[in-house]
Write a protein that holds these residues in place. Structure first.
Motif, PDB file in Angstrom:
ATOM      1  N   LYS A 164      15.456  -7.723 -22.538  1.00 50.51           N
ATOM      2  CA  LYS A 164      15.294  -8.648 -23.659  1.00 50.51           C
ATOM      3  C   LYS A 164      13.848  -9.127 -23.761  1.00 50.51           C
ATOM      4  CE  LYS A 164      18.196 -10.304 -25.890  1.00 50.51           C
ATOM      5  NZ  LYS A 164      18.730  -9.946 -27.223  1.00 50.51           N
ATOM      6  N   GLY A 165      13.227  -9.379 -22.614  1.00 48.47           N
ATOM      7  CA  GLY A 165      11.827  -9.785 -22.612  1.00 48.47           C
ATOM      8  C   GLY A 165      10.926  -8.696 -23.160  1.00 48.47           C
ATOM      9  N   LEU A 166      11.210  -7.454 -22.786  1.00 47.77           N
ATOM     10  CA  LEU A 166      10.444  -6.323 -23.317  1.00 47.77           C
ATOM     11  C   LEU A 166      10.589  -6.237 -24.829  1.00 47.77           C
ATOM     12  CD1 LEU A 166      11.237  -3.512 -20.697  1.00 47.77           C
ATOM     13  CD2 LEU A 166       8.971  -4.449 -21.190  1.00 47.77           C
ATOM     14  N   PHE A 196       8.432 -11.330 -13.886  1.00 45.53           N
ATOM     15  CA  PHE A 196       8.634 -12.778 -13.976  1.00 45.53           C
ATOM     16  C   PHE A 196       8.249 -13.288 -15.361  1.00 45.53           C
ATOM     17  CE2 PHE A 196       8.134 -12.971  -9.176  1.00 45.53           C
ATOM     18  CZ  PHE A 196       9.450 -13.331  -8.950  1.00 45.53           C
ATOM     19  N   CYS A 197       7.181 -12.734 -15.912  1.00 46.84           N
ATOM     20  CA  CYS A 197       6.745 -13.136 -17.254  1.00 46.84           C
ATOM     21  C   CYS A 197       7.782 -12.745 -18.303  1.00 46.84           C
ATOM     22  CB  CYS A 197       5.401 -12.499 -17.587  1.00 46.84           C
ATOM     23  SG  CYS A 197       4.000 -13.166 -16.656  1.00 46.84           S
ATOM     24  N   ILE A 201       9.616 -15.100 -20.939  1.00 45.84           N
ATOM     25  CA  ILE A 201       9.595 -14.834 -22.382  1.00 45.84           C
ATOM     26  C   ILE A 201      11.013 -14.821 -22.940  1.00 45.84           C
ATOM     27  CG2 ILE A 201       9.117 -13.041 -24.107  1.00 45.84           C
ATOM     28  CD1 ILE A 201       6.649 -12.290 -22.398  1.00 45.84           C
ATOM     29  N   ASN A 202      11.938 -14.197 -22.223  1.00 50.15           N
ATOM     30  CA  ASN A 202      13.325 -14.137 -22.690  1.00 50.15           C
ATOM     31  C   ASN A 202      13.966 -15.519 -22.746  1.00 50.15           C
ATOM     32  OD1 ASN A 202      15.885 -12.872 -23.374  1.00 50.15           O
ATOM     33  ND2 ASN A 202      16.507 -13.286 -21.279  1.00 50.15           N
ATOM     34  N   GLN A 203      13.611 -16.388 -21.812  1.00 52.86           N
ATOM     35  CA  GLN A 203      14.197 -17.728 -21.753  1.00 52.86           C
ATOM     36  C   GLN A 203      13.650 -18.642 -22.842  1.00 52.86           C
ATOM     37  OE1 GLN A 203      13.277 -18.838 -17.725  1.00 52.86           O
ATOM     38  NE2 GLN A 203      14.920 -17.598 -16.841  1.00 52.86           N
ATOM     39  N   ASN A 204      12.404 -18.390 -23.227  1.00 59.21           N
ATOM     40  CA  ASN A 204      11.793 -19.237 -24.259  1.00 59.21           C
ATOM     41  C   ASN A 204      12.382 -18.910 -25.629  1.00 59.21           C
ATOM     42  OD1 ASN A 204      10.131 -20.400 -22.349  1.00 59.21           O
ATOM     43  ND2 ASN A 204       8.426 -19.016 -22.737  1.00 59.21           N
TER      44      ASN A 204
END
Length: 205
Positions: A164-166, A196-197, A201-204
């Motif tokens: 999801k972050g990607l 970790f980044c 990003i996914n959590q934000n």
């Protein structure tokens, strides 16, 4: 929970170097505040927490972990080896997770495996030892390598939050094997920090 977790601040020069490798990160990260990651120094406690985390959302993980801590007070191989299957099931653990926890815990108590000594092995060496256990796969090993053995070149692309972050970072949902391999090569020893980044990003929202 402070006795189980600790927070590690990532030096800003490492964050800045990662942003040089992947400039797109600068649009998603607040570089004006320290970047911290939650880790677990105790390898066995991290193993238990990671097994709990398999295929579960973070809220469910927290619920089961809190019940585990409340039930057993301390998370040690001796205490967990003496726990009944019924006690472990009562905190929300599945049959497969109980089976894995029991098998590895018994081997620790019987001195067939030492999670502290595994730290001396390479990441591949740790992987080879741990994946011999049924229900302990690539994802679980990757989490242990990141959160308790502190290896810096881990990129668990099968993880839902990573994917999801990607997607948020690159604006697409599908990634070819060629793209992922190129990204891994480009990141090198910054792969864990990049992961970790991506979680951040996914959590934000």
């Amino acid at each position: 929970m402070k006795k189980f977790f600790t927070y590690k601040t990532v030096p800003m020069d490492q964050i800045n170097e990662l942003v040089k490798i992947e400039p797109k990160l600068s649009s998603f990260l607040d570089l004006s505040h320290p970047f911290t990651v939650r880790i677990m120094k105790d390898h066995y406690q991290c193993f238990i927490h990671t097994v709990i985390s398999q295929q579960l959302a973070s809220a469910a993980v927290d619920t089961i972990w809190n019940k585990t801590v409340f039930t057993f007070k301390k998370i040690t191989p001796k205490i967990i080896s003496n726990a009944t299957n019924e006690q472990l099931a009562s905190v929300g653990l599945s049959h497969q997770k109980i089976s894995l926890i029991k098998k590895l815990t018994y081997d620790i108590v019987d001195k067939k495996i030492n999670l502290n000594k595994l730290e001396k092995l390479s990441s591949q060496g740790i992987h080879d030892v741990l994946t011999k256990y049924k229900y302990l796969g690539e994802w679980t090993v990757s989490m242990l390598l990141m959160f308790t053995y502190y290896r810096n070149d881990i990129f668990p692309v099968s993880d839902f939050g990573i994917r999801k972050g990607l997607s948020k970072l690159y604006g697409k949902t599908e990634f070819s094997e060629k793209f992922i391999n190129h990204l891994k090569q480009k990141l090198g020893d910054y792969a864990t920090l990049f992961s970790f980044c991506l979680w951040r990003i996914n959590q934000n929202k």
